[in-house]
Scaffold this active site. Structure first.
Site, PDB file in Angstrom:
ATOM      1  N   THR A 186       0.806  -1.225   0.000  1.00 50.30           N
ATOM      2  CA  THR A 186       0.000   0.000   0.000  1.00 50.30           C
ATOM      3  C   THR A 186       0.841   1.279   0.000  1.00 50.30           C
ATOM      4  OG1 THR A 186      -0.127  -0.019   2.415  1.00 50.30           O
ATOM      5  CG2 THR A 186      -1.904  -1.122   1.208  1.00 50.30           C
ATOM      6  N   LYS A 187       2.161   1.174   0.118  1.00 52.05           N
ATOM      7  CA  LYS A 187       3.004   2.373   0.173  1.00 52.05           C
ATOM      8  C   LYS A 187       3.049   3.067  -1.186  1.00 52.05           C
ATOM      9  CE  LYS A 187       4.254   1.304   4.406  1.00 52.05           C
ATOM     10  NZ  LYS A 187       3.723   2.029   5.568  1.00 52.05           N
ATOM     11  N   ASN A 188       3.492   4.324  -1.182  1.00 52.90           N
ATOM     12  CA  ASN A 188       3.629   5.056  -2.450  1.00 52.90           C
ATOM     13  C   ASN A 188       4.558   4.324  -3.405  1.00 52.90           C
ATOM     14  OD1 ASN A 188       2.342   6.860  -0.696  1.00 52.90           O
ATOM     15  ND2 ASN A 188       3.220   8.639  -1.711  1.00 52.90           N
TER      16      ASN A 188
END
Length: 363
Positions: A186-188
């Protein structure tokens, strides 16, 4: 209208062909631990962050833990070091200190992130500081300057700030003595599984971190320190290389969403971060704060808007940290009790942003 909080499948579909090719390349290489794909990503990420060294790890928690363990092995931190950190963070920041055999010294925050005012009462009692770029916002440069003046090393939990740039043009990962990144999906900058990395300009710290993350090995059969097994999978490294070239554009799109929210959300029942929060931020999370979180989330859900919470229970109130349960950090607790994360990602359309603002303003 149905608006997901984060459409991971669609975000990753942009890289489908590259990922399929990467899978074939890694499969055909016959090298499934370490090797050229990991080395390539480490080199790319070092160049991107503007640092001399990147040491990849199995996940972000391991990255931060290994930094502290390496500093202990190098004699830069004592065996039972006291580490100051903001009470307002995810539990992983606390866990890294515990797993390194050190003592967390949490302090309340007066805003959202750690400030100089938050440090002043405790800084003389601790051995080092961990800053946290929570929600993607970089901790202010004044914190680093103040810590340096007090001769306290600063390490950064950069798990949410991939690509953010400070007022002096330095990227996340190049500001602290060493920084820890997570590449959780889910991180950038997210992999298709777990992954993490350490960034630092200190070559000794990098070398010791690399050794510790690989069983403490000097070579295949000799181990000079008690290490762990925490290595980035080459397939995940290849996936990350595919996504790194899009990170700046994705962050630019996230900023567009955040700026639209800042300019158009006008509701006394929905509190935004201060104006300065907009800049020097990767916008991993767009937080708002409401008195009745459950009611607000239910209202948005009934209008087709999915939300998230970062995070409902602060670390010092978790059952895992019974020894900290008696501590009180009023502002931190208020933030954790009232925060709601609105959708903020690169694929959002103008219609979706306008709809969210309209629904929020009618709350």
């Amino acid at each position: 209208m149905k608006i997901p909080y984060l459409p991971l499948r669609e975000l990753n579909a942009r890289f489908n062909l590259k990922d399929q090719q990467s899978f074939e390349d890694v499969y055909d290489s016959g090298r499934y631990i370490g090797g050229p794909f990991v080395e390539r990503f480490e080199h790319q990420f070092a160049n991107y962050c503007g640092v001399d060294n990147v040491v990849s790890t199995g996940n972000g928690l391991d990255a931060l833990t290994v930094i502290l363990l390496a500093e202990k092995e190098l004699g830069n931190l004592p065996q039972n070091a006291k580490i100051l950190l903001p009470a307002h963070t995810y539990i992983a920041t606390f866990l890294s200190i515990i797993h390194a055999g050190m003592q967390p010294v949490p302090v309340d925050v007066t805003d959202i992130l750690l400030t100089v005012n938050d440090l002043q009462a405790q800084i003389h009692k601790v051995d080092a500081i961990i800053t946290v770029d929570l929600y993607g916002k970089l901790v202010d440069d004044e914190v680093y300057a103040f810590a340096e003046a007090q001769q306290k090393p600063v390490y950064c939990d950069s798990a949410q700030s991939h690509g953010a740039i400070n007022v002096n043009g330095k990227r996340s990962g190049s500001i602290a003595r060493a920084s820890a990144f997570s590449f959780y999906p889910t991180k950038n900058l997210g992999a298709l599984g777990d992954g993490g990395a350490i960034t630092t300009n200190d070559h000794l710290l990098a070398a010791m971190s690399r050794k510790l993350a690989n069983y403490g090995r000097d070579n295949r059969f000799q181990n000079s320190v008690k290490g762990v097994n925490s290595r980035l999978d080459p397939l995940q490294a290849a996936f990350l290389s595919n996504r790194l070239t899009s990170l700046d554009q994705d962050n630019k799109q996230r900023f567009t969403v955040a700026q639209f929210y800042f300019n158009h959300i006008k509701n006394d029942h929905v509190v935004l971060a201060n104006d300065g929060f907009l800049m020097h931020n990767s916008w991993h999370v767009f937080p708002v704060f409401v008195a009745d979180r459950e009611h607000f989330q239910s209202y948005l859900s009934n209008h087709g808007i999915e939300t998230n919470v970062h995070y409902p229970v602060p670390p010092h109130q978790q059952e895992a940290f019974k020894e900290l349960n008696d501590l009180s950090f009023p502002h931190t607790e208020k933030l954790h009790n009232t925060e709601v994360s609105l959708p903020c990602h690169p694929l959002m359309t103008s219609l979706e942003m306008e709809y969210i603002v309209k629904v929020v303003n009618n709350y």
